[in-house]
Design an enzyme around this catalytic site. Structure first.
Site, PDB file in Angstrom:
ATOM      1  N   HIS A  93     -10.125   1.209   2.255  1.00  0.00           N
ATOM      2  CA  HIS A  93      -9.580   2.535   2.627  1.00  0.00           C
ATOM      3  C   HIS A  93     -10.711   3.522   2.926  1.00  0.00           C
ATOM      4  O   HIS A  93     -10.597   4.347   3.829  1.00  0.00           O
ATOM      5  CB  HIS A  93      -8.733   3.111   1.492  1.00  0.00           C
ATOM      6  CG  HIS A  93      -7.296   2.679   1.510  1.00  0.00           C
ATOM      7  ND1 HIS A  93      -6.473   2.857   2.585  1.00  0.00           N
ATOM      8  CD2 HIS A  93      -6.532   2.084   0.559  1.00  0.00           C
ATOM      9  CE1 HIS A  93      -5.253   2.389   2.304  1.00  0.00           C
ATOM     10  NE2 HIS A  93      -5.273   1.910   1.075  1.00  0.00           N
ATOM     11  N   HIS A 112      -9.277  -3.821  -1.505  1.00  0.00           N
ATOM     12  CA  HIS A 112      -8.270  -3.019  -0.792  1.00  0.00           C
ATOM     13  C   HIS A 112      -8.667  -1.540  -0.776  1.00  0.00           C
ATOM     14  O   HIS A 112      -8.623  -0.884   0.268  1.00  0.00           O
ATOM     15  CB  HIS A 112      -6.918  -3.225  -1.499  1.00  0.00           C
ATOM     16  CG  HIS A 112      -5.774  -2.454  -0.933  1.00  0.00           C
ATOM     17  ND1 HIS A 112      -4.650  -3.060  -0.412  1.00  0.00           N
ATOM     18  CD2 HIS A 112      -5.552  -1.120  -0.805  1.00  0.00           C
ATOM     19  CE1 HIS A 112      -3.801  -2.131   0.014  1.00  0.00           C
ATOM     20  NE2 HIS A 112      -4.325  -0.944  -0.223  1.00  0.00           N
ATOM     21  N   GLU A 113      -9.083  -1.012  -1.931  1.00  0.00           N
ATOM     22  CA  GLU A 113      -9.384   0.426  -2.028  1.00  0.00           C
ATOM     23  C   GLU A 113     -10.677   0.786  -1.295  1.00  0.00           C
ATOM     24  O   GLU A 113     -10.748   1.826  -0.635  1.00  0.00           O
ATOM     25  CB  GLU A 113      -9.465   0.861  -3.498  1.00  0.00           C
ATOM     26  CG  GLU A 113      -8.179   0.667  -4.294  1.00  0.00           C
ATOM     27  CD  GLU A 113      -6.945   1.264  -3.646  1.00  0.00           C
ATOM     28  OE1 GLU A 113      -7.041   2.321  -2.996  1.00  0.00           O
ATOM     29  OE2 GLU A 113      -5.869   0.649  -3.758  1.00  0.00           O
ATOM     30  N   CYS A 123       0.846  -1.190   0.000  1.00  0.00           N
ATOM     31  CA  CYS A 123       0.000   0.000   0.000  1.00  0.00           C
ATOM     32  C   CYS A 123       0.881   1.240   0.000  1.00  0.00           C
ATOM     33  O   CYS A 123       1.892   1.273   0.710  1.00  0.00           O
ATOM     34  CB  CYS A 123      -0.874  -0.024   1.255  1.00  0.00           C
ATOM     35  SG  CYS A 123      -1.970   1.389   1.382  1.00  0.00           S
TER      36      CYS A 123
HETATM   37 ZN    ZN Z   1      -3.718   1.017   0.078  1.00  0.00          ZN
END
Ligand code: ZN
Length: 189
Positions: free
Chosen positions: A148, A144-145, A102
């Site tokens: 966030h 993953h995004e 990341c």
């Molecule tokens: Zn990330």
């Protein structure tokens, strides 16, 4: 913007939930441009990595916007697609573990379980609703995004605290001692 605008752990803003975007205006377009330029500048200073995606909170803007690279293989292709208010509406298959890194977690990698296939709903930059299905690496990127946007960082999914890796100067992943990570304060404060 450039790579210095990307915030990294232990910055607490990475642990906050982002707000839904309601206005598809110039502010949003500018945000996306800033995300792209920061990602490309970051990548230009890395020898062995490619910036495949970024979420707005990573440049310290708590809004639900992500960018995903159009060509995941070729560093020379700098095209990105922006998705606004993305959400996973369906997860398919059994989670599979693979390496993740990341831009907001300096030089650290780990194996994260993710669903192999997801269906995502989002809006485009001009507010048009889209629905897409992603598999494999792209499915991993979306999970993953979108994490966030909910204040979750990939390391939160790593149950085995010994399962952390760093990139050697030659670009190889080397296992690192979890105790060293704790001492260095790079993740937690
Ligand atoms: Zn990330």
């Amino acid at each position: 913007m450039n790579r210095d605008n990307i915030i990294t752990l232990p910055n607490k803003h990475l642990r906050q939930r982002s707000k839904k975007v309601f206005e598809f205006n110039n502010h949003l377009h500018k945000l996306i441009e800033n995300m792209k330029s920061a990602t490309i500048d970051w990548e230009d200073h890395r020898n062995h990595e490619i910036g495949v995606a970024l979420a707005a909170p990573q440049i310290d803007v708590l809004e639900r916007a992500i960018i995903v690279r159009d060509n995941l293989e070729n560093k020379d292709d700098k095209g990105f697609t922006a998705l606004i208010n993305p959400s996973i509406v369906k997860k398919l298959g059994e989670p599979v573990e693979d390496f993740e890194g990341c831009l907001s977690v300096c030089d650290l990698y780990g194996k994260v379980p993710r669903y192999p296939k997801v269906k995502v709903e989002a809006s485009t930059l001009d507010g048009k609703k889209v629905r897409l299905t992603a598999e494999g690496f792209l499915a991993r990127i979306f999970q993953h995004e979108i994490d966030h946007l909910n204040g979750i960082v990939f390391i939160d999914h790593i149950k085995d605290r010994d399962a952390f890796y760093q990139l050697s100067p030659e670009g190889e992943l080397i296992k690192v001692d979890h105790n060293e990570i704790i001492k260095s304060d790079i993740l937690w404060n």
